[in-house]
Design an enzyme around this catalytic site. Structure first.
Site, PDB file in Angstrom:
ATOM      1  N   LYS A  53       0.830  -1.208   0.000  1.00 10.47           N
ATOM      2  CA  LYS A  53       0.000   0.000   0.000  1.00 10.47           C
ATOM      3  C   LYS A  53       0.862   1.254   0.000  1.00 10.47           C
ATOM      4  O   LYS A  53       0.586   2.214  -0.728  1.00 10.47           O
ATOM      5  CB  LYS A  53      -0.938  -0.022   1.205  1.00 10.47           C
ATOM      6  CG  LYS A  53      -2.006  -1.101   1.119  1.00 10.47           C
ATOM      7  CD  LYS A  53      -2.717  -1.345   2.437  1.00 10.47           C
ATOM      8  CE  LYS A  53      -3.714  -2.491   2.325  1.00 10.47           C
ATOM      9  NZ  LYS A  53      -4.344  -2.836   3.621  1.00 10.47           N
ATOM     10  N   GLN A  97      -4.020  -1.111   9.780  1.00  6.83           N
ATOM     11  CA  GLN A  97      -4.047  -2.476   9.260  1.00  6.83           C
ATOM     12  C   GLN A  97      -4.681  -3.434  10.264  1.00  6.83           C
ATOM     13  O   GLN A  97      -4.322  -3.461  11.434  1.00  6.83           O
ATOM     14  CB  GLN A  97      -2.624  -2.936   8.923  1.00  6.83           C
ATOM     15  CG  GLN A  97      -2.543  -4.310   8.305  1.00  6.83           C
ATOM     16  CD  GLN A  97      -3.188  -4.374   6.932  1.00  6.83           C
ATOM     17  OE1 GLN A  97      -3.058  -3.455   6.132  1.00  6.83           O
ATOM     18  NE2 GLN A  97      -3.874  -5.455   6.648  1.00  6.83           N
ATOM     19  N   ASP A 120     -10.377   3.625   4.266  1.00  2.74           N
ATOM     20  CA  ASP A 120     -10.821   2.229   4.245  1.00  2.74           C
ATOM     21  C   ASP A 120     -12.340   2.133   4.142  1.00  2.74           C
ATOM     22  O   ASP A 120     -12.884   1.094   3.761  1.00  2.74           O
ATOM     23  CB  ASP A 120     -10.368   1.513   5.523  1.00  2.74           C
ATOM     24  CG  ASP A 120      -9.218   0.549   5.273  1.00  2.74           C
ATOM     25  OD1 ASP A 120      -8.973   0.207   4.098  1.00  2.74           O
ATOM     26  OD2 ASP A 120      -8.570   0.134   6.245  1.00  2.74           O
TER      27      ASP A 120
END
Length: 294
Positions: A53, A97, A120
């Site tokens: 990412k 994460q 997200d």
């Protein structure tokens, strides 16, 4: 005729090129998009995901900040770090994460992220906006990527029967929500199946579009698929394979060989949905920057 492959890598490359162009326009105006990726601990898979990412952000010309915290970091210290990122003007997108260590409540952490930086798309504010069809929030990356895969592959969705296997907050629920919205890339009649569904085959055989996100390798075979259906395989299960150098390989939730003999279009694993998830994260980050720069 074997099914046409939906090339997630090629479509993701196109999305990321568009993101890089938008990022460059912002940079020319004096605003560089910034993405912070927070990793707690050293889980090998999470290390790989966060690195990919960050690399994607850098390739798009964004500012990338890697925040590494020890596995025993306290919840209060993690929340303090999130607070600092919320107030940092160089950061436009924040990703923590998952999974987190057991002593940290993931919902508390997600709710602490500024909804305007929640790239997200997991904050309840963004989930609520998605549910009612507002377009100024952020959509979870994997379902958003699947919608782009369908659109770019020429799959028309209005009026189609869509079956989603899996009801997670990350894929299943948001996917069903997106496909039932009133727009040209949705307007489906949606059925959500899960572990309590009786006679799963009767549902999957009715699907014009079948999206499988159950986390069970090879659970859907060709006999369960309607001829000519579009099949999206979200599964990324690592299974034993002595014929490979590592002794393992990635296996989707779909039995590719039997399903591809029946379906009209299908995503491979790897190379299907996976690349789109990172591409949509980049798209959400540049969009967050555009919104903050207005």
């Amino acid at each position: 005729m074997p099914a046409d492959l939906i090339d997630g890598r090629a479509i993701a490359k196109k999305v990321r090129a568009e993101v890089a162009e938008r990022a460059q326009r912002l940079i020319e105006k004096g605003v560089r998009p910034g993405l912070a990726v927070v990793l707690v601990g050293e889980d090998p898979a999470s290390v790989v995901y966060t690195s990919s990412k960050s690399k994607a952000a850098e390739e798009a010309g964004m500012y990338s900040l890697n925040v590494r915290l020890p596995v025993d970091v306290s919840q209060s210290d993690l929340l303090a770090r999130v607070d600092a990122l919320n107030s940092d003007p160089k950061i436009h997108g924040i990703l923590v994460q998952m999974p987190l260590p057991r002593h940290i409540d993931p919902d508390t952490v997600i709710r602490r992220i500024d909804p305007g930086k929640d790239v997200d798309g997991f904050h309840p504010v963004n989930v609520g906006k998605m549910l009612i069809g507002e377009r100024d929030g952020f959509i979870p990356c994997t379902p958003a990527g699947i919608q782009v895969l369908l659109r770019e592959s020429g799959v028309r969705t209005p009026g189609k029967d869509c079956v989603v296997i899996g009801r997670s907050n990350i894929v299943g629920k948001p996917m069903a929500t997106l496909l039932m919205q009133d727009n040209e890339n949705a307007n489906c009649t949606v059925t959500v199946c899960h572990r309590h569904t009786i006679d799963l085959k009767s549902h999957t055989r009715s699907a014009d579009i079948l999206i499988v996100a159950a986390g069970r390798p090879g659970m859907v075979n060709g006999d369960m698929v309607k001829p000519g259906a579009v099949v999206i395989d979200v599964g990324t299960n690592r299974v034993n394979d002595p014929s490979t150098k590592s002794g393992t390989r990635l296996q989707g939730d779909v039995d590719f060989e039997s399903v591809s003999a029946v379906a009209a279009k299908i995503t491979p694993v790897p190379g299907g949905v996976g690349p789109m998830t990172i591409a949509m994260l980049m798209a959400n980050t540049v969009r967050a920057t555009e919104m903050s720069a207005r």
